[in-house]
Motif scaffolding. Sequence first.
Motif, PDB file in Angstrom:
ATOM      1  N   ARG A 196      -2.622   9.041   1.697  1.00  0.00           N
ATOM      2  CA  ARG A 196      -2.745   8.299   0.433  1.00  0.00           C
ATOM      3  C   ARG A 196      -2.457   9.206  -0.766  1.00  0.00           C
ATOM      4  O   ARG A 196      -1.949   8.762  -1.795  1.00  0.00           O
ATOM      5  CB  ARG A 196      -4.153   7.713   0.287  1.00  0.00           C
ATOM      6  CG  ARG A 196      -4.428   6.515   1.156  1.00  0.00           C
ATOM      7  CD  ARG A 196      -5.384   5.529   0.457  1.00  0.00           C
ATOM      8  NE  ARG A 196      -5.277   4.195   1.023  1.00  0.00           N
ATOM      9  CZ  ARG A 196      -4.417   3.276   0.591  1.00  0.00           C
ATOM     10  NH1 ARG A 196      -3.606   3.536  -0.418  1.00  0.00           N
ATOM     11  NH2 ARG A 196      -4.367   2.098   1.156  1.00  0.00           N
ATOM     12  N   ALA A 211      -9.921   7.177  -7.073  1.00  0.00           N
ATOM     13  CA  ALA A 211     -10.256   5.970  -7.820  1.00  0.00           C
ATOM     14  C   ALA A 211     -10.292   6.248  -9.319  1.00  0.00           C
ATOM     15  O   ALA A 211      -9.953   5.393 -10.131  1.00  0.00           O
ATOM     16  CB  ALA A 211     -11.590   5.422  -7.350  1.00  0.00           C
ATOM     17  N   SER A 266       0.242   8.519  -3.448  1.00  0.00           N
ATOM     18  CA  SER A 266      -0.172   8.430  -4.841  1.00  0.00           C
ATOM     19  C   SER A 266       0.691   9.314  -5.743  1.00  0.00           C
ATOM     20  O   SER A 266       1.142   8.888  -6.807  1.00  0.00           O
ATOM     21  CB  SER A 266      -1.648   8.831  -4.941  1.00  0.00           C
ATOM     22  OG  SER A 266      -2.113   8.700  -6.248  1.00  0.00           O
ATOM     23  N   ALA A 273      -4.446   4.746  -8.942  1.00  0.00           N
ATOM     24  CA  ALA A 273      -3.726   4.731  -7.669  1.00  0.00           C
ATOM     25  C   ALA A 273      -2.371   4.075  -7.837  1.00  0.00           C
ATOM     26  O   ALA A 273      -1.409   4.420  -7.174  1.00  0.00           O
ATOM     27  CB  ALA A 273      -4.532   3.989  -6.623  1.00  0.00           C
ATOM     28  N   VAL A 310      -7.305   9.725   4.444  1.00  0.00           N
ATOM     29  CA  VAL A 310      -6.913   9.575   3.050  1.00  0.00           C
ATOM     30  C   VAL A 310      -5.760  10.480   2.653  1.00  0.00           C
ATOM     31  O   VAL A 310      -5.103  10.237   1.642  1.00  0.00           O
ATOM     32  CB  VAL A 310      -8.079   9.882   2.096  1.00  0.00           C
ATOM     33  CG1 VAL A 310      -8.922   8.655   1.871  1.00  0.00           C
ATOM     34  CG2 VAL A 310      -8.867  11.056   2.572  1.00  0.00           C
ATOM     35  N   ASP A 342       0.815  -1.218   0.000  1.00  0.00           N
ATOM     36  CA  ASP A 342       0.000   0.000   0.000  1.00  0.00           C
ATOM     37  C   ASP A 342       0.845   1.264   0.000  1.00  0.00           C
ATOM     38  O   ASP A 342       0.440   2.284  -0.548  1.00  0.00           O
ATOM     39  CB  ASP A 342      -0.913   0.012   1.241  1.00  0.00           C
ATOM     40  CG  ASP A 342      -2.002  -1.045   1.147  1.00  0.00           C
ATOM     41  OD1 ASP A 342      -2.265  -1.499   0.018  1.00  0.00           O
ATOM     42  OD2 ASP A 342      -2.576  -1.402   2.186  1.00  0.00           O
ATOM     43  N   ALA A 384     -11.671   9.343  -1.772  1.00  0.00           N
ATOM     44  CA  ALA A 384     -11.518   7.983  -2.283  1.00  0.00           C
ATOM     45  C   ALA A 384     -12.093   7.888  -3.689  1.00  0.00           C
ATOM     46  O   ALA A 384     -11.481   7.298  -4.585  1.00  0.00           O
ATOM     47  CB  ALA A 384     -12.207   6.994  -1.351  1.00  0.00           C
ATOM     48  N   ASP A 385     -13.249   8.496  -3.888  1.00  0.00           N
ATOM     49  CA  ASP A 385     -13.833   8.549  -5.226  1.00  0.00           C
ATOM     50  C   ASP A 385     -12.886   9.224  -6.213  1.00  0.00           C
ATOM     51  O   ASP A 385     -12.644   8.709  -7.300  1.00  0.00           O
ATOM     52  CB  ASP A 385     -15.148   9.344  -5.190  1.00  0.00           C
ATOM     53  CG  ASP A 385     -16.323   8.458  -4.802  1.00  0.00           C
ATOM     54  OD1 ASP A 385     -16.090   7.259  -4.546  1.00  0.00           O
ATOM     55  OD2 ASP A 385     -17.454   8.963  -4.759  1.00  0.00           O
ATOM     56  N   ASP A 424     -12.914  11.309   3.561  1.00  0.00           N
ATOM     57  CA  ASP A 424     -12.489  10.016   3.021  1.00  0.00           C
ATOM     58  C   ASP A 424     -13.372   9.592   1.862  1.00  0.00           C
ATOM     59  O   ASP A 424     -12.874   9.169   0.812  1.00  0.00           O
ATOM     60  CB  ASP A 424     -12.561   8.943   4.123  1.00  0.00           C
ATOM     61  CG  ASP A 424     -11.343   8.976   5.014  1.00  0.00           C
ATOM     62  OD1 ASP A 424     -10.725  10.049   5.110  1.00  0.00           O
ATOM     63  OD2 ASP A 424     -11.010   7.944   5.609  1.00  0.00           O
TER      64      ASP A 424
END
Lengths: 254, 254
Positions: free
Chosen positions: B150, B76, B154, B80, B147, A218, B72-73, B68
């Motif tokens: 992330r 996506a 990313s 990612a 998130v 991840d 996240a949407d 989040d």
Amino acid sequence: MATRTRRPERRENPLSRERIVGAAVELLDADGEGRLTFRALAERLATGPGAIYWHVANKSELLDAATDAVVADALAVAPATPVTPVTSAMPVTSVAPAMSAASTTTAESPRDGIRAVALALFDAIDAHPWLAAQLAAQLSRSPGQSVAPRIFESIGRQVSALEAPKSSWFTVTSALVHYILGAAGQNAANGRTLGPGADRGEFLDTTARAWEALDPDDYPFTRAVAVQIRDHDDREQFLAGIDLILNGVAAKPS
Amino acid sequence: MATRTRRPERRENPLSRERIVGAAVELLDADGEGRLTFRALAERLATGPGAIYWHVANKSELLDAATDAVVADALAVAPATPVTPVTSAMPVTSVAPAMSAASTTTAESPRDGIRAVALALFDAIDAHPWLAAQLAAQLSRSPGQSVAPRIFESIGRQVSALEAPKSSWFTVTSALVHYILGAAGQNAANGRTLGPGADRGEFLDTTARAWEALDPDDYPFTRAVAVQIRDHDDREQFLAGIDLILNGVAAKPS
DNA sequence: ACCTGAACACCGTTCAAGT
DNA sequence: ACCTGAACACCGTTCAAGT
């Protein structure tokens, strides 16, 4: 001076916009924006909450005033007027001009000027973490309504003295200001979660260790850069980002 | 539309964390963070404020959940997983590798990958202006808690596939993330002051005119770039800033 | 002109009580 | 297990009343 034995008399220490803003900054620095309260402020000033409204229209005006006061100081340290004034006609080439009668500081290259302003803001936000959110919200105001547009102007002047096409000035200045506010705000947030008494080296070591323990599937990247966070200097790192953007200004796209 | 005669039955439409978060996002989008209230939320869900606490611990957890869900949407849509996975040993050279079995999208160059993620975030923040402040505050959290890390991961993966020394990865990724969040937040703030019904061209023209009318002594730069704001495209401008940073990555300091 | 302090209309959050 | 709704301890802000 020597008469200052009793606690301040009302008459000698009347409420004023300045005193209120000063106390607000103190509360903001100590407890953050969430804890700046008209009641807490009133208590600190030994008065009632209603009294504050005689000098300040509402909370958002108070926040603005606090921001203005702190940022004005920060920008005063860095030179507000750069080496090369903006000439509206042609792209300015950054041939070092004759020393101008700089108001506060000795003349610098535009690059150093940008670094100086950026660092002044970085330090101000580090000392007053609540500034970051405040400035971000103020950037969209018209000039004259807050200090934020002054930051844009201050950076922009130096950008205009860089050897970059005029068409790029707006983009470059925006990028710099966004980076400065974002990075400085981040640093301030980190310092806040760290707490005033904690050990920085230990904190960095803990985060680095946590990053290295992440799931390799991840977080491969975060794991890979964990080493870099362990012994980095915040201000150095910040300036490296500034240089990165400045290097991109004249570079041709790959 | 026409079926909306009765109000929803309790049993068929029980409260759930998902429904609560969904309603929160709607309120946030419509009225901003200041107007997201447990009472307003309860009314929208046809229940009492106390009921929400059975599914959500408190307001900040609710805000996190809303962030989040929306981010996240957005992530996506953008891939990612990038073309080149991070190899922890050596700096990766960006020779286009064999097409990997990319999960959602066709393989791209790291540069395009960064643009895609950046643009996805830009659009998400444009649609949900409250995201910017939320994400900025979350960046300092540990991965797994939100998130925001992330996003860092990313962007970072794509940076690691650029032809840049590994020692620069952290700086470059930080600069990109700060710029993205700052610029997107700014754009969202502008859109907010603009209002949903207003004309964009007219708005830009008004600001440009206001900038041109500034005091030449105080705002020479802002005046000089006023033309540039008049007919710029927000997303184009945003991407130009990304490219600026990317150009700086491999450039040698002047 | 400036300050006081009670009061109003909100908040987030808790919790006994219900089903 | 899940929901209700009153209650608590706050907020920002207002305003009659004081000096």
